[in-house]
Scaffold this active site. Structure first.
Site, PDB file in Angstrom:
ATOM      1  N   ASP A 159      71.225  19.531 107.558  1.00  0.00           N
ATOM      2  CA  ASP A 159      72.127  19.254 106.425  1.00  0.00           C
ATOM      3  C   ASP A 159      71.752  17.924 105.764  1.00  0.00           C
ATOM      4  OD1 ASP A 159      73.794  21.547 107.132  1.00  0.00           O
ATOM      5  OD2 ASP A 159      74.331  20.355 108.872  1.00  0.00           O
ATOM      6  N   HIS A 187      79.296  20.884 111.435  1.00  0.00           N
ATOM      7  CA  HIS A 187      78.204  21.650 110.810  1.00  0.00           C
ATOM      8  C   HIS A 187      78.802  22.986 110.367  1.00  0.00           C
ATOM      9  CE1 HIS A 187      74.469  23.671 109.949  1.00  0.00           C
ATOM     10  NE2 HIS A 187      74.818  24.631 110.778  1.00  0.00           N
TER      11      HIS A 187
HETATM   12  P1  NAX Z   1      68.053  34.660 116.079  1.00  0.00           P
HETATM   13  O1  NAX Z   1      69.104  35.708 116.108  1.00  0.00           O
HETATM   14  O2  NAX Z   1      66.750  34.919 115.407  1.00  0.00           O
HETATM   15  O3  NAX Z   1      67.727  34.210 117.567  1.00  0.00           O
HETATM   16  C1  NAX Z   1      68.712  33.921 118.499  1.00  0.00           C
HETATM   17  C2  NAX Z   1      68.138  34.202 119.862  1.00  0.00           C
HETATM   18  O4  NAX Z   1      69.093  33.788 120.822  1.00  0.00           O
HETATM   19  C3  NAX Z   1      67.874  35.705 120.098  1.00  0.00           C
HETATM   20  O5  NAX Z   1      66.524  35.878 120.505  1.00  0.00           O
HETATM   21  C4  NAX Z   1      68.855  36.045 121.208  1.00  0.00           C
HETATM   22  O6  NAX Z   1      68.334  37.016 122.104  1.00  0.00           O
HETATM   23  C5  NAX Z   1      69.038  34.690 121.871  1.00  0.00           C
HETATM   24  N1  NAX Z   1      70.258  34.577 122.682  1.00  0.00           N
HETATM   25  C6  NAX Z   1      71.488  35.108 122.433  1.00  0.00           C
HETATM   26  N2  NAX Z   1      72.312  34.812 123.443  1.00  0.00           N
HETATM   27  C7  NAX Z   1      71.614  34.067 124.312  1.00  0.00           C
HETATM   28  C8  NAX Z   1      71.932  33.488 125.554  1.00  0.00           C
HETATM   29  N3  NAX Z   1      73.135  33.631 126.098  1.00  0.00           N
HETATM   30  N4  NAX Z   1      70.976  32.792 126.211  1.00  0.00           N
HETATM   31  C9  NAX Z   1      69.733  32.675 125.693  1.00  0.00           C
HETATM   32  N5  NAX Z   1      69.368  33.216 124.518  1.00  0.00           N
HETATM   33  C10 NAX Z   1      70.302  33.898 123.836  1.00  0.00           C
HETATM   34  O7  NAX Z   1      68.774  33.361 115.463  1.00  0.00           O
HETATM   35  P2  NAX Z   1      68.107  32.040 114.867  1.00  0.00           P
HETATM   36  O8  NAX Z   1      67.853  32.239 113.431  1.00  0.00           O
HETATM   37  O9  NAX Z   1      66.990  31.618 115.742  1.00  0.00           O
HETATM   38  O10 NAX Z   1      69.328  31.018 114.970  1.00  0.00           O
HETATM   39  C11 NAX Z   1      69.799  30.559 116.219  1.00  0.00           C
HETATM   40  C12 NAX Z   1      71.114  29.811 116.043  1.00  0.00           C
HETATM   41  O11 NAX Z   1      70.928  28.647 115.238  1.00  0.00           O
HETATM   42  C13 NAX Z   1      72.207  30.633 115.345  1.00  0.00           C
HETATM   43  O12 NAX Z   1      73.418  30.447 116.051  1.00  0.00           O
HETATM   44  C14 NAX Z   1      72.299  29.977 113.978  1.00  0.00           C
HETATM   45  O13 NAX Z   1      73.572  30.139 113.408  1.00  0.00           O
HETATM   46  C15 NAX Z   1      72.019  28.536 114.336  1.00  0.00           C
HETATM   47  N6  NAX Z   1      71.635  27.655 113.242  1.00  0.00           N
HETATM   48  C16 NAX Z   1      72.056  26.370 113.316  1.00  0.00           C
HETATM   49  C17 NAX Z   1      71.702  25.437 112.378  1.00  0.00           C
HETATM   50  C18 NAX Z   1      72.160  24.022 112.494  1.00  0.00           C
HETATM   51  O14 NAX Z   1      71.858  23.243 111.566  1.00  0.00           O
HETATM   52  N7  NAX Z   1      72.886  23.588 113.530  1.00  0.00           N
HETATM   53  C19 NAX Z   1      70.889  25.799 111.203  1.00  0.00           C
HETATM   54  C20 NAX Z   1      70.069  27.044 111.412  1.00  0.00           C
HETATM   55  C21 NAX Z   1      70.769  28.133 112.166  1.00  0.00           C
HETATM   56  O15 NAX Z   1      71.571  28.849 111.271  1.00  0.00           O
END
Ligand code: NAX
Length: 328
Positions: A159, A187
């Site tokens: 951000d 966030h």
């Molecule tokens: P993806 O859906 O591409 O990848 C998430 C991965 O997490 C998947 O491979 C899934 O199998 C895995 N997963 C789910 N539960 C799990 C667990 N209990 N233990 C280990 N792995 C697990 O999402 P992606 O685009 O990589 O985003 C990941 C996270 O980042 C999301 O929650 C998203 O909202 C968050 N974000 C946070 C941001 C920030 O600034 N704080 C910005 C970017 C992003 O949106």
């Protein structure tokens, strides 16, 4: 050669994981002379995809990558970790209320907090990226017995970078001219990118950009809604810029902050700026390369105070919604 640093990454087979792992193993995160061990954590159904990511990491033949361990076992995944990057979480699906999302992800972060406390190095530092990241971090921190609260962070650096880039474009300068940009609060769509204290080439932004209506309106909403705009354009949420935000956060915590500047990261509040103690809220931070502190004395005018209060109110509501997951 230095001893390797061990970095555990959850959600390693996801989009951000894909963009992040190469940045860690190439030396962008800890420097060009620091070897790393990677412990990659996924849920069982994603282990096949993770195997593919590991094959690609092998094929990069990174000189700094000492060891890579893919696993769906939390104890194995966090063993000896110096840094735990909690990226994985369950995305919000159609019809899901925010409270449902908080509950589902909250349970994940309870177990991860416990596994970090049980297996990681005592000095382990944890950065939560998976959303809702502030409250997920709150849950992990409160379930990681024996690990000091100062070692938990949630990411608002993406951000901050988005806000700097918007201000630079409006002022017609390079983004490196923008300093002292703090993201306050959560966030989420209530976050407050504070233009009133930010500077461009050392001058207050408000002296350089005279269009106050743009600063109070379009600027803030563009930063708040940037994630949604990227989904609309790309069909997928931000990944490269999110991974870059992780690299920047960790570099900022592990290297001295330039004189007079600060950076944004959500940390456990000590009551500064009237933010209730214990909430994970984004604030202006400085680091000496080892330890960090909250910058004191940043002036908040009435506009800023109202924005910060709204975001903090949302954080308090989130804490209330997950109170059953926080041991007293
Ligand atoms: P993806 O859906 O591409 O990848 C998430 C991965 O997490 C998947 O491979 C899934 O199998 C895995 N997963 C789910 N539960 C799990 C667990 N209990 N233990 C280990 N792995 C697990 O999402 P992606 O685009 O990589 O985003 C990941 C996270 O980042 C999301 O929650 C998203 O909202 C968050 N974000 C946070 C941001 C920030 O600034 N704080 C910005 C970017 C992003 O949106």
């Amino acid at each position: 050669m230095k001893a390797p640093i061990t970095v555990s990454v959850t959600g390693a087979a996801g989009q951000i994981g894909y963009a992040l792992l190469t940045r860690i193993a190439s030396g962008s995160m800890f420097g060009p002379d620091q070897p790393v061990n990677l412990r990659l954590i996924e849920i069982e159904p994603a282990m096949g995809a993770l195997e593919g990511t590991v094959m690609e990491m092998d094929d990069c033949a990174f000189p700094l990558l000492n060891e890579i361990v893919p696993t769906c076992d939390l104890n194995e995944g966090f063993r000896g970790a110096d840094w735990a990057l909690l990226v994985g979480s369950v995305p919000r699906k159609a019809g899901m209320e925010r409270a449902d999302l908080l509950g589902i992800n909250g349970k994940i972060f309870t177990g991860q907090g416990q596994a970090i406390a049980g297996n990681a190095a005592s000095g382990v530092r944890t950065l939560v990226v998976g959303n809702p990241c502030n409250t997920n971090c709150l849950i992990a921190m409160n379930n990681a017995n024996g690990i000091p609260n100062e070692q938990f962070f949630a990411m608002t650096r993406l951000d901050e970078n988005r806000a700097k880039s918007q201000l630079a474009a409006k002022a017609g300068v390079h983004n490196s001219a923008v300093t002292n940009l703090c993201i306050w609060g959560n966030h989420s769509a209530t976050q407050y990118p504070d233009f009133t204290n930010a500077k461009i080439d050392g001058k207050l932004v408000t002296e350089v950009i005279s269009d106050r209506a743009w600063l109070e309106g379009e600027f803030i909403s563009t930063v708040q809604q940037r994630g949604a705009a990227i989904i609309k354009a790309r069909g997928q949420s931000s990944a490269a810029s999110a991974a870059n935000g992780v690299v920047d956060t960790i570099r900022s915590l592990t290297t001295p902050t330039p004189e007079g500047d600060w950076t944004s990261v959500a940390v456990c509040s000590d009551g500064s700026y009237g933010i209730p103690e214990g909430l994970i809220a984004s604030m202006p931070i400085r680091s000496d390369g080892q330890n960090w502190s909250i910058v004191q004395g940043v002036e908040l005018d009435d506009f800023s105070r109202t924005k910060l209060d709204a975001s903090v109110a949302e954080l308090s509501e989130e804490r209330e919604a997950v109170k059953d997951l926080i041991p007293s």
